[in-house]
Motif scaffolding. Structure first.
Motif, PDB file in Angstrom:
ATOM      1  N   SER A  61      74.090   4.218  25.296  1.00 54.68           N
ATOM      2  CA  SER A  61      73.980   4.097  23.836  1.00 54.68           C
ATOM      3  C   SER A  61      72.677   3.441  23.377  1.00 54.68           C
ATOM      4  O   SER A  61      72.275   3.635  22.241  1.00 54.68           O
ATOM      5  CB  SER A  61      75.173   3.337  23.214  1.00 54.68           C
ATOM      6  OG  SER A  61      76.061   4.277  22.657  1.00 54.68           O
ATOM      7  N   ALA A 120      66.139  -0.451  11.166  1.00 50.13           N
ATOM      8  CA  ALA A 120      66.943  -0.371  12.395  1.00 50.13           C
ATOM      9  C   ALA A 120      68.171   0.456  12.077  1.00 50.13           C
ATOM     10  O   ALA A 120      68.482   0.699  10.895  1.00 50.13           O
ATOM     11  CB  ALA A 120      67.368  -1.761  12.844  1.00 50.13           C
ATOM     12  N   GLY A 121      68.893   0.834  13.135  1.00 51.02           N
ATOM     13  CA  GLY A 121      70.129   1.573  12.925  1.00 51.02           C
ATOM     14  C   GLY A 121      71.072   0.790  12.025  1.00 51.02           C
ATOM     15  O   GLY A 121      71.644   1.324  11.067  1.00 51.02           O
ATOM     16  N   ALA A 122      71.224  -0.500  12.323  1.00 52.03           N
ATOM     17  CA  ALA A 122      72.160  -1.321  11.564  1.00 52.03           C
ATOM     18  C   ALA A 122      71.761  -1.395  10.090  1.00 52.03           C
ATOM     19  O   ALA A 122      72.620  -1.401   9.204  1.00 52.03           O
ATOM     20  CB  ALA A 122      72.218  -2.723  12.162  1.00 52.03           C
ATOM     21  N   GLU A 125      72.784   1.743   8.479  1.00 54.54           N
ATOM     22  CA  GLU A 125      74.228   1.698   8.183  1.00 54.54           C
ATOM     23  C   GLU A 125      74.491   0.931   6.888  1.00 54.54           C
ATOM     24  O   GLU A 125      75.230   1.390   6.027  1.00 54.54           O
ATOM     25  CB  GLU A 125      74.983   0.971   9.302  1.00 54.54           C
ATOM     26  CG  GLU A 125      75.070   1.717  10.604  1.00 54.54           C
ATOM     27  CD  GLU A 125      75.645   0.819  11.688  1.00 54.54           C
ATOM     28  OE1 GLU A 125      76.445  -0.087  11.380  1.00 54.54           O
ATOM     29  OE2 GLU A 125      75.278   1.017  12.857  1.00 54.54           O
ATOM     30  N   HIS A 153      80.454   0.988  17.497  1.00 53.42           N
ATOM     31  CA  HIS A 153      79.534  -0.131  17.734  1.00 53.42           C
ATOM     32  C   HIS A 153      79.857  -1.238  16.735  1.00 53.42           C
ATOM     33  O   HIS A 153      80.221  -0.948  15.584  1.00 53.42           O
ATOM     34  CB  HIS A 153      78.104   0.378  17.513  1.00 53.42           C
ATOM     35  CG  HIS A 153      77.049  -0.533  18.040  1.00 53.42           C
ATOM     36  ND1 HIS A 153      76.390  -1.429  17.253  1.00 53.42           N
ATOM     37  CD2 HIS A 153      76.543  -0.677  19.277  1.00 53.42           C
ATOM     38  CE1 HIS A 153      75.502  -2.084  17.984  1.00 53.42           C
ATOM     39  NE2 HIS A 153      75.576  -1.644  19.224  1.00 53.42           N
ATOM     40  N   THR A 155      78.098  -2.990  14.936  1.00 51.51           N
ATOM     41  CA  THR A 155      77.352  -2.992  13.672  1.00 51.51           C
ATOM     42  C   THR A 155      78.094  -2.223  12.577  1.00 51.51           C
ATOM     43  O   THR A 155      77.870  -2.480  11.397  1.00 51.51           O
ATOM     44  CB  THR A 155      75.954  -2.370  13.857  1.00 51.51           C
ATOM     45  OG1 THR A 155      76.092  -1.135  14.555  1.00 51.51           O
ATOM     46  CG2 THR A 155      75.019  -3.294  14.618  1.00 51.51           C
ATOM     47  N   THR A 201      80.913   6.557  21.376  1.00 54.10           N
ATOM     48  CA  THR A 201      80.327   5.626  22.344  1.00 54.10           C
ATOM     49  C   THR A 201      80.953   5.759  23.735  1.00 54.10           C
ATOM     50  O   THR A 201      80.540   5.070  24.663  1.00 54.10           O
ATOM     51  CB  THR A 201      80.470   4.170  21.871  1.00 54.10           C
ATOM     52  OG1 THR A 201      81.868   3.887  21.795  1.00 54.10           O
ATOM     53  CG2 THR A 201      79.819   3.936  20.529  1.00 54.10           C
ATOM     54  N   ASP A 226      77.343   7.854  12.261  1.00 54.02           N
ATOM     55  CA  ASP A 226      76.456   6.950  13.003  1.00 54.02           C
ATOM     56  C   ASP A 226      75.683   7.828  13.980  1.00 54.02           C
ATOM     57  O   ASP A 226      76.250   8.377  14.927  1.00 54.02           O
ATOM     58  CB  ASP A 226      77.306   5.892  13.733  1.00 54.02           C
ATOM     59  CG  ASP A 226      76.465   4.928  14.570  1.00 54.02           C
ATOM     60  OD1 ASP A 226      75.401   5.351  15.064  1.00 54.02           O
ATOM     61  OD2 ASP A 226      76.893   3.779  14.749  1.00 54.02           O
ATOM     62  N   ALA A 228      73.439   7.160  16.194  1.00 58.63           N
ATOM     63  CA  ALA A 228      72.813   6.510  17.353  1.00 58.63           C
ATOM     64  C   ALA A 228      72.775   7.447  18.551  1.00 58.63           C
ATOM     65  O   ALA A 228      71.861   7.384  19.368  1.00 58.63           O
ATOM     66  CB  ALA A 228      73.566   5.234  17.704  1.00 58.63           C
ATOM     67  N   ASN A 250      68.573   6.481  15.007  1.00 59.58           N
ATOM     68  CA  ASN A 250      67.752   5.441  15.641  1.00 59.58           C
ATOM     69  C   ASN A 250      66.551   6.151  16.257  1.00 59.58           C
ATOM     70  O   ASN A 250      66.701   6.847  17.274  1.00 59.58           O
ATOM     71  CB  ASN A 250      68.541   4.721  16.727  1.00 59.58           C
ATOM     72  CG  ASN A 250      69.838   4.135  16.203  1.00 59.58           C
ATOM     73  OD1 ASN A 250      70.736   4.893  15.833  1.00 59.58           O
ATOM     74  ND2 ASN A 250      69.938   2.836  16.156  1.00 59.58           N
ATOM     75  N   HIS A 252      64.172   5.259  18.027  1.00 61.27           N
ATOM     76  CA  HIS A 252      63.827   4.950  19.413  1.00 61.27           C
ATOM     77  C   HIS A 252      64.707   5.709  20.402  1.00 61.27           C
ATOM     78  O   HIS A 252      64.293   6.006  21.509  1.00 61.27           O
ATOM     79  CB  HIS A 252      63.890   3.438  19.669  1.00 61.27           C
ATOM     80  CG  HIS A 252      65.215   2.801  19.386  1.00 61.27           C
ATOM     81  ND1 HIS A 252      65.619   2.480  18.127  1.00 61.27           N
ATOM     82  CD2 HIS A 252      66.214   2.428  20.203  1.00 61.27           C
ATOM     83  CE1 HIS A 252      66.814   1.923  18.184  1.00 61.27           C
ATOM     84  NE2 HIS A 252      67.201   1.891  19.440  1.00 61.27           N
ATOM     85  N   LYS A 253      65.941   6.014  20.004  1.00 62.86           N
ATOM     86  CA  LYS A 253      66.853   6.660  20.946  1.00 62.86           C
ATOM     87  C   LYS A 253      66.580   8.152  21.044  1.00 62.86           C
ATOM     88  O   LYS A 253      66.629   8.732  22.124  1.00 62.86           O
ATOM     89  CB  LYS A 253      68.301   6.432  20.519  1.00 62.86           C
ATOM     90  CG  LYS A 253      68.648   4.958  20.417  1.00 62.86           C
ATOM     91  CD  LYS A 253      70.108   4.757  20.134  1.00 62.86           C
ATOM     92  CE  LYS A 253      70.352   3.300  19.783  1.00 62.86           C
ATOM     93  NZ  LYS A 253      71.710   2.885  19.974  1.00 62.86           N
TER      94      LYS A 253
HETATM   95  C1  LIG Z   1      76.516   3.544  18.385  1.00 63.65           C
HETATM   96  C2  LIG Z   1      75.516   2.586  17.795  1.00 63.65           C
HETATM   97  N1  LIG Z   1      75.523   2.386  16.462  1.00 63.65           N
HETATM   98  C3  LIG Z   1      74.632   1.548  15.880  1.00 63.65           C
HETATM   99  C4  LIG Z   1      73.691   0.862  16.622  1.00 63.65           C
HETATM  100  C5  LIG Z   1      72.767  -0.089  15.920  1.00 63.65           C
HETATM  101  O1  LIG Z   1      71.440   0.326  16.004  1.00 63.65           O
HETATM  102  P1  LIG Z   1      70.219  -0.730  15.980  1.00 63.65           P
HETATM  103  O2  LIG Z   1      70.294  -1.495  17.272  1.00 63.65           O
HETATM  104  O3  LIG Z   1      68.991   0.119  15.866  1.00 63.65           O
HETATM  105  O4  LIG Z   1      70.427  -1.611  14.795  1.00 63.65           O
HETATM  106  C6  LIG Z   1      73.659   1.035  18.009  1.00 63.65           C
HETATM  107  C7  LIG Z   1      72.679   0.292  18.830  1.00 63.65           C
HETATM  108  O5  LIG Z   1      72.560   0.393  20.010  1.00 63.65           O
HETATM  109  C8  LIG Z   1      74.590   1.918  18.622  1.00 63.65           C
HETATM  110  O6  LIG Z   1      74.604   2.116  19.941  1.00 63.65           O
END
Ligand SMILES: Cc1ncc(COP(=O)(O)O)c(C=O)c1O
Length: 487
Positions: A61, A120-122, A125, A153, A155, A201, A226, A228, A250, A252-253
């Motif tokens: 993840s 960031a991902g969070a 969200e 996740h 977050t 996940t 989400d 991710a 995300n 980076h992913k």
């Molecule tokens: C499934 C999932 N959702 C949300 C996130 C949050 O992303 P970020 O770390 O960029 O805030 C992650 C981070 O690894 C994730 O794996």
């Protein structure tokens, strides 16, 4: 100059009272080392580190895929590095790149509104849930509940709570998937929306998502995806076609940008046309402007006086925006790297990467099956999750993770998702060769054998690194950020 500064609003110390450097600062011992010693020190620290450039990093993840050097090279080019975002040329140049990435993300997600500003991902969200709240409010609804599967996740519920809504958990079905029947049971007029990670996940594709999305839409709710794990499906499936209304990615992913220890990052938000006015801003827009055409010859511009037109780019705030979530227009350096990544691979290349990521994960999963049996299903997407097979030996997942470092491979994600006890979440990514997948397989097989024969070897790992076990709790609660002189 100094007289222009505002009045000091903290107590004055000896220095600001004009008494010179305070006593306690006068006797600092400054480290005194030659350049060669300093170079060797830092090279040594670098070698003691683990990074994707040095070794495999199968963090489920978190997707530690290769960060191509071409993206770094372009981001380091002076055209981008030295262009100030406040200059007219700077804004136009930056808006052109941001617009280019926005366009690619529209094609890949099937969602026509994009903001690259979340860092960031969070944060994507949080911005997305704020949009859901605002959308419901403008419809005159005060719905509060966001449904979230228990595999999500952390977050996800955190973002919902930060946005002032209420997370409600749905149990994952026995096949590691969310079931329509379970969603229908909790679906009522209090539901503002649902958050679903797809693939989830556990590395399993949520194939009931279109039916779930339809049911959520029917009661007036919205579907948050989400994204991710988008790297498993990018170029193959557009989440918008599955009924997703809002989704973060995300960068980076999926697009190989650096992770950067908590930042800089980027979690672009993609939304339906109806929700685009709510996006956090600014977003880049383009317009066609007419002008007298300019012919460029060997670097000399000459105006031939004919009418022409060109695309111009600028930033605007969406009209009902939930606001700014970051300064300027997001992490431009990361936007640029992701844009280069997509240009280099092409949309077909992105599709090939997704297929390869899924193939690599399934190869490894199959190879490891006798040693590490996955918690759910017979196949996976880009990652898979196994419970620790050595629990009865008194070996914890952290012990396996630490022992992997002795063999020169970074550990997978551990203890996540929470619904698998003592979990190991393995994601090899498309970057790794068959030989490297086998090398990881061999290491894990060797470690499980060691654990069965002599659990102590694992419990005291790592044995070959400069440092052994750290007190991680203390490191988190009382981190030491400064070098202490003399000890
Ligand atoms: C499934 C999932 N959702 C949300 C996130 C949050 O992303 P970020 O770390 O960029 O805030 C992650 C981070 O690894 C994730 O794996």
């Amino acid at each position: 100059m100094l007289s222009n500064l505002p009045e000091l609003d903290v107590p004055r110390d000896e220095y600001t009272q004009g008494k010179g450097v305070p006593k306690k600062r006068r006797h600092l011992t400054i480290p005194d080392h030659s350049e060669l010693e300093v170079v060797r020190h830092f090279k040594g620290l670098g070698r003691a580190n683990f990074s994707i450039d040095d070794t495999m990093y199968p963090l489920g993840s978190c997707t530690m895929k290769y960060n191509p050097k071409i993206s770094e090279e372009v981001a380091g080019n002076s055209v981008f590095k030295n262009t100030h975002p406040y200059s007219e040329a700077g804004e136009e140049l930056h808006a052109r790149i941001v617009h280019g990435l926005q366009d690619f993300l529209v094609s890949l997600t099937g969602l026509p509104g994009v903001s690259l500003t979340p860092a960031a991902g969070a944060q994507g969200e949080l911005s997305g849930v704020l949009i859901i709240r605002e959308y419901q409010r403008q419809r005159g609804s005060s719905r509060q509940v966001m449904l979230i599967p228990d595999s999500a996740h952390g977050t996800n519920p955190a973002s919902v709570a930060m946005a002032g809504l209420v997370p409600k958990t749905i149990k994952t079905g026995p096949e590691g998937r969310l079931r329509l029947a379970d969603v229908l049971e909790v679906l009522d007029e209090s539901v503002a929306g649902i958050m679903v990670t797809n693939p989830n996940t556990l590395g399993i594709f949520e194939h009931e998502l279109p039916a779930i999305a339809e049911a959520v839409h029917e009661i007036g709710g919205l579907v948050y995806g989400d994204g991710a794990n988008f790297n498993a499906i990018a170029g193959i499936i557009r989440p918008g076609d599955l009924g997703v209304d809002i989704m973060h990615i995300n960068l980076h992913k999926t697009f190989g940008t650096p992770h950067g220890g908590g930042g800089p990052g980027a979690g672009p938000l993609c939304v339906t046309r109806e929700l685009a006015p709510f996006l956090p801003g600014p977003v880049a827009v383009s317009q066609t402007v007419s002008h007298k055409s300019t012919v460029t010859e060997l670097g000399n511009d000459s105006n031939d006086g004919r009418e022409g037109s060109r695309q111009s780019f600028r930033f605007v705030m969406p009209e009902r925006s939930v606001g700014r979530v970051r300064t300027f227009y997001g992490n431009f350096g990361i936007t640029l790297r992701a844009y280069v990544y997509i240009l280099v691979h092409g949309l077909n290349g992105i599709r090939r990467n997704s297929i390869q990521a899924v193939l690599n994960a399934n190869y490894l999963r199959k190879r490891l099956q006798p040693t590490l049996s996955p918690a759910f299903g017979d196949e996976c997407m880009h990652e898979f999750v196994c419970p620790n097979p050595l629990v009865t030996q008194g070996v914890h997942t952290i012990d396996i993770a630490k022992r992997m470092l002795d063999y020169g491979i970074h550990a997978p994600t551990v203890y996540f998702p929470l619904i698998v006890k003592e979990a190991l979440m393995i994601e090899p990514t498309e970057s790794e060769s068959l030989a490297q997948l086998d090398a990881l397989g061999e290491v894990l097989e060797k470690i499980v054998k060691e654990g069965l024969e002599n659990a102590e070897t694992l419990k005291r790992a790592p044995h070959n690194l400069p440092l052994g076990r750290l007190d991680e709790l203390l490191a988190n609660k009382k981190p030491v950020y400064r070098h202490r002189l003399g000890g």
